[in-house]
Design a protein around this motif. Structure first.
Motif, PDB file in Angstrom:
ATOM      1  N   MET A  77     -22.238  -9.567 -80.757  1.00 12.33           N
ATOM      2  CA  MET A  77     -23.534  -9.559 -81.170  1.00 12.33           C
ATOM      3  C   MET A  77     -23.796  -8.512 -82.049  1.00 12.33           C
ATOM      4  O   MET A  77     -23.104  -7.363 -82.308  1.00 12.33           O
ATOM      5  CB  MET A  77     -24.551  -9.035 -79.882  1.00 12.33           C
ATOM      6  CG  MET A  77     -25.871  -8.901 -80.014  1.00 12.33           C
ATOM      7  SD  MET A  77     -26.801  -8.371 -78.646  1.00 12.33           S
ATOM      8  CE  MET A  77     -28.322  -8.553 -78.906  1.00 12.33           C
ATOM      9  N   LEU A  90     -33.505 -15.329 -73.688  1.00 15.57           N
ATOM     10  CA  LEU A  90     -32.375 -15.402 -74.499  1.00 15.57           C
ATOM     11  C   LEU A  90     -31.203 -16.030 -73.756  1.00 15.57           C
ATOM     12  O   LEU A  90     -30.236 -16.795 -74.696  1.00 15.57           O
ATOM     13  CB  LEU A  90     -31.828 -14.195 -75.054  1.00 15.57           C
ATOM     14  CG  LEU A  90     -32.562 -13.495 -76.264  1.00 15.57           C
ATOM     15  CD1 LEU A  90     -32.046 -12.133 -76.605  1.00 15.57           C
ATOM     16  CD2 LEU A  90     -32.237 -14.304 -77.534  1.00 15.57           C
ATOM     17  N   GLN A  91     -30.880 -15.884 -72.497  1.00 15.56           N
ATOM     18  CA  GLN A  91     -29.664 -16.485 -71.624  1.00 15.56           C
ATOM     19  C   GLN A  91     -29.829 -17.733 -71.657  1.00 15.56           C
ATOM     20  O   GLN A  91     -28.693 -18.439 -71.452  1.00 15.56           O
ATOM     21  CB  GLN A  91     -29.743 -15.555 -70.344  1.00 15.56           C
ATOM     22  CG  GLN A  91     -29.539 -13.989 -70.561  1.00 15.56           C
ATOM     23  CD  GLN A  91     -29.183 -13.457 -69.106  1.00 15.56           C
ATOM     24  OE1 GLN A  91     -28.366 -14.126 -68.424  1.00 15.56           O
ATOM     25  NE2 GLN A  91     -29.818 -12.386 -69.008  1.00 15.56           N
ATOM     26  N   HIS A 112     -31.776 -19.808 -73.976  1.00 13.24           N
ATOM     27  CA  HIS A 112     -32.383 -20.279 -75.295  1.00 13.24           C
ATOM     28  C   HIS A 112     -31.348 -21.355 -75.812  1.00 13.24           C
ATOM     29  O   HIS A 112     -29.977 -21.445 -76.009  1.00 13.24           O
ATOM     30  CB  HIS A 112     -32.313 -19.173 -76.407  1.00 13.24           C
ATOM     31  CG  HIS A 112     -32.762 -19.527 -77.562  1.00 13.24           C
ATOM     32  ND1 HIS A 112     -34.072 -19.948 -78.039  1.00 13.24           N
ATOM     33  CD2 HIS A 112     -32.145 -19.927 -78.831  1.00 13.24           C
ATOM     34  CE1 HIS A 112     -34.350 -20.265 -79.111  1.00 13.24           C
ATOM     35  NE2 HIS A 112     -33.260 -20.311 -79.695  1.00 13.24           N
ATOM     36  N   GLY A 113     -32.128 -22.518 -76.365  1.00 11.97           N
ATOM     37  CA  GLY A 113     -31.526 -23.775 -76.872  1.00 11.97           C
ATOM     38  C   GLY A 113     -30.876 -24.659 -75.875  1.00 11.97           C
ATOM     39  O   GLY A 113     -30.352 -25.749 -76.231  1.00 11.97           O
ATOM     40  N   LYS A 119     -23.121 -22.844 -76.185  1.00  9.39           N
ATOM     41  CA  LYS A 119     -24.867 -22.426 -76.840  1.00  9.39           C
ATOM     42  C   LYS A 119     -24.963 -21.135 -76.396  1.00  9.39           C
ATOM     43  O   LYS A 119     -26.230 -20.588 -76.587  1.00  9.39           O
ATOM     44  CB  LYS A 119     -25.531 -23.372 -76.375  1.00  9.39           C
ATOM     45  CG  LYS A 119     -25.355 -25.039 -76.870  1.00  9.39           C
ATOM     46  CD  LYS A 119     -26.335 -25.999 -76.555  1.00  9.39           C
ATOM     47  CE  LYS A 119     -26.004 -27.394 -77.228  1.00  9.39           C
ATOM     48  NZ  LYS A 119     -27.423 -28.250 -76.744  1.00  9.39           N
ATOM     49  N   ASP A 120     -24.022 -20.428 -76.140  1.00  8.92           N
ATOM     50  CA  ASP A 120     -24.378 -18.793 -75.556  1.00  8.92           C
ATOM     51  C   ASP A 120     -24.874 -18.224 -77.005  1.00  8.92           C
ATOM     52  O   ASP A 120     -24.408 -17.814 -78.057  1.00  8.92           O
ATOM     53  CB  ASP A 120     -23.020 -18.205 -75.160  1.00  8.92           C
ATOM     54  CG  ASP A 120     -23.413 -16.809 -74.424  1.00  8.92           C
ATOM     55  OD1 ASP A 120     -24.551 -16.088 -74.933  1.00  8.92           O
ATOM     56  OD2 ASP A 120     -22.667 -16.408 -73.729  1.00  8.92           O
ATOM     57  N   THR A 121     -26.106 -17.606 -76.997  1.00 11.62           N
ATOM     58  CA  THR A 121     -26.922 -16.875 -78.030  1.00 11.62           C
ATOM     59  C   THR A 121     -26.378 -15.174 -77.999  1.00 11.62           C
ATOM     60  O   THR A 121     -26.829 -14.703 -78.821  1.00 11.62           O
ATOM     61  CB  THR A 121     -28.211 -16.815 -77.988  1.00 11.62           C
ATOM     62  OG1 THR A 121     -28.766 -16.434 -76.778  1.00 11.62           O
ATOM     63  CG2 THR A 121     -28.582 -18.359 -78.273  1.00 11.62           C
ATOM     64  N   LEU A 122     -25.684 -15.023 -76.864  1.00 13.33           N
ATOM     65  CA  LEU A 122     -25.463 -13.340 -76.602  1.00 13.33           C
ATOM     66  C   LEU A 122     -23.974 -13.217 -76.684  1.00 13.33           C
ATOM     67  O   LEU A 122     -23.613 -12.028 -77.285  1.00 13.33           O
ATOM     68  CB  LEU A 122     -25.610 -13.240 -75.168  1.00 13.33           C
ATOM     69  CG  LEU A 122     -27.213 -12.914 -74.869  1.00 13.33           C
ATOM     70  CD1 LEU A 122     -27.620 -12.683 -73.391  1.00 13.33           C
ATOM     71  CD2 LEU A 122     -28.056 -12.148 -76.016  1.00 13.33           C
ATOM     72  N   PRO A 125     -20.596 -15.184 -78.394  1.00 15.69           N
ATOM     73  CA  PRO A 125     -20.219 -16.365 -79.055  1.00 15.69           C
ATOM     74  C   PRO A 125     -18.791 -16.849 -78.377  1.00 15.69           C
ATOM     75  O   PRO A 125     -17.745 -16.144 -78.338  1.00 15.69           O
ATOM     76  CB  PRO A 125     -19.897 -15.759 -80.734  1.00 15.69           C
ATOM     77  CG  PRO A 125     -19.721 -14.379 -80.381  1.00 15.69           C
ATOM     78  CD  PRO A 125     -20.500 -13.979 -79.236  1.00 15.69           C
ATOM     79  N   GLY A 157     -25.204 -22.248 -71.930  1.00 15.45           N
ATOM     80  CA  GLY A 157     -25.518 -21.053 -72.664  1.00 15.45           C
ATOM     81  C   GLY A 157     -24.878 -19.948 -71.793  1.00 15.45           C
ATOM     82  O   GLY A 157     -23.719 -19.802 -71.699  1.00 15.45           O
ATOM     83  N   HIS A 158     -25.590 -18.769 -71.729  1.00 17.25           N
ATOM     84  CA  HIS A 158     -25.082 -17.615 -71.274  1.00 17.25           C
ATOM     85  C   HIS A 158     -24.918 -17.562 -69.641  1.00 17.25           C
ATOM     86  O   HIS A 158     -24.221 -16.691 -69.016  1.00 17.25           O
ATOM     87  CB  HIS A 158     -25.998 -16.448 -71.415  1.00 17.25           C
ATOM     88  CG  HIS A 158     -25.138 -14.967 -71.368  1.00 17.25           C
ATOM     89  ND1 HIS A 158     -24.128 -14.619 -71.993  1.00 17.25           N
ATOM     90  CD2 HIS A 158     -25.574 -13.861 -70.737  1.00 17.25           C
ATOM     91  CE1 HIS A 158     -23.828 -13.655 -71.972  1.00 17.25           C
ATOM     92  NE2 HIS A 158     -24.749 -13.154 -70.774  1.00 17.25           N
TER      93      HIS A 158
END
Length: 268
Positions: free
Chosen positions: A132, A158-159, A161-162, A218-221, A223, A246-247
């Motif tokens: 991050m 955020l966890q 997201h997407g 797809k984790d935004t926190l 990578p 994701g996360h």
């Protein structure tokens, strides 16, 4: 001694689940019951979270010491998610006799992006450690200081997201998180400081036990690219990526994640 709240499900090889920042052990409930069909699963609340008493300061040393004393089973598999991954790595470094194997779920030994190696050498930009953005985390921390409730909600969003089912997952996440009182603000601030400052890459590089890292594509926190760098530090590290997760893969892809964990547990 700090009282660490814990719940245990099932029988078999012991595995301890350690949650992330601002969370508590109820986040694992459904997934823990799924794992408990094959293993003895213990879910703990970090100090100052959920039903566990706080420690001061909320530092990796104090956290690891408290967890080491709280879990009776020697040589457990410790699974840490997000901040929990940082915690279990630190635990393995400080108390190696208490850790039989490690699973790092959506975790990063250096949470923020870095441009130097674990031994302090400057690295080229192309070799930067994935993480991050440090300034983004600092901004997040500032916003948290001004409006903790709103910032926590944004963090939950955020966890997921997407993800295709983000709305449903966010509702499930919120329901679990708000089922217990949140940690006090100072504990949360110190938890953010751990994420901002901790660098457990040297510990990862020296591990002598079986270790698995699982990432969401797809984790935004955190990578998924961090996994490749981690494997360069520890070639024996087993690496798995859930491309559509994701996360919070234990909520979005529980069956796939349970299968990955079972393969690792059975081979360790």
């Amino acid at each position: 001694m700090t009282t660490i709240f814990q719940q245990t499900f099932g029988q078999g090889k012991p595995i301890v689940l350690v949650h992330g920042w601002a969370m508590h052990s109820a986040i694992w409930q459904t997934f823990a019951e799924q794992l408990a069909e094959r293993y003895r699963v213990t879910c703990i609340d970090l100090p100052g979270h959920g039903l566990s008493r706080p420690v001061s300061p909320f530092s990796l040393k104090e956290i690891s010491t408290a967890l080491s004393a709280a879990i009776e089973d020697p040589q457990c598999c410790w699974l840490g998610w997000s901040l929990g991954a940082t915690v279990v790595l630190d635990l393995a470094g400080r108390f190696p006799e208490r850790v039989g194997s490690l699973i790092l779920l959506a975790g990063n030994p250096r949470f923020t992006r870095a441009y130097y190696s674990p031994i302090g050498e400057q690295a080229p930009a192309s070799g930067a450690w994935p993480g991050m953005d440090a300034q983004l985390l600092a901004t997040f921390s500032d916003r948290f200081a001004n409006n903790a409730q709103s910032t926590l909600f944004n963090f939950l969003a955020l966890q997921v997201h997407g993800l295709a089912d983000a709305r449903t997952l966010l509702k499930e996440l919120k329901t679990a998180v708000y089922s217990r009182e949140p940690p006090d603000l100072e504990t949360l601030r110190q938890g953010l400081r751990i994420l901002r400052e901790a660098d457990l890459r040297p510990v990862l590089a020296e591990l002598k036990i079986p270790a698995l890292a699982v990432f969401g594509g797809k984790d935004t926190l955190v990578p998924a690219d961090a996994g490749v760098k981690m494997q360069q530090l520890l070639p024996s590290l087993r690496l798995s990526v859930l491309d559509q997760a994701g996360h919070v893969p234990f909520l979005s892809h529980p069956s796939e994640l349970a299968a990955i964990i079972s393969r690792f547990m059975d081979q360790s």
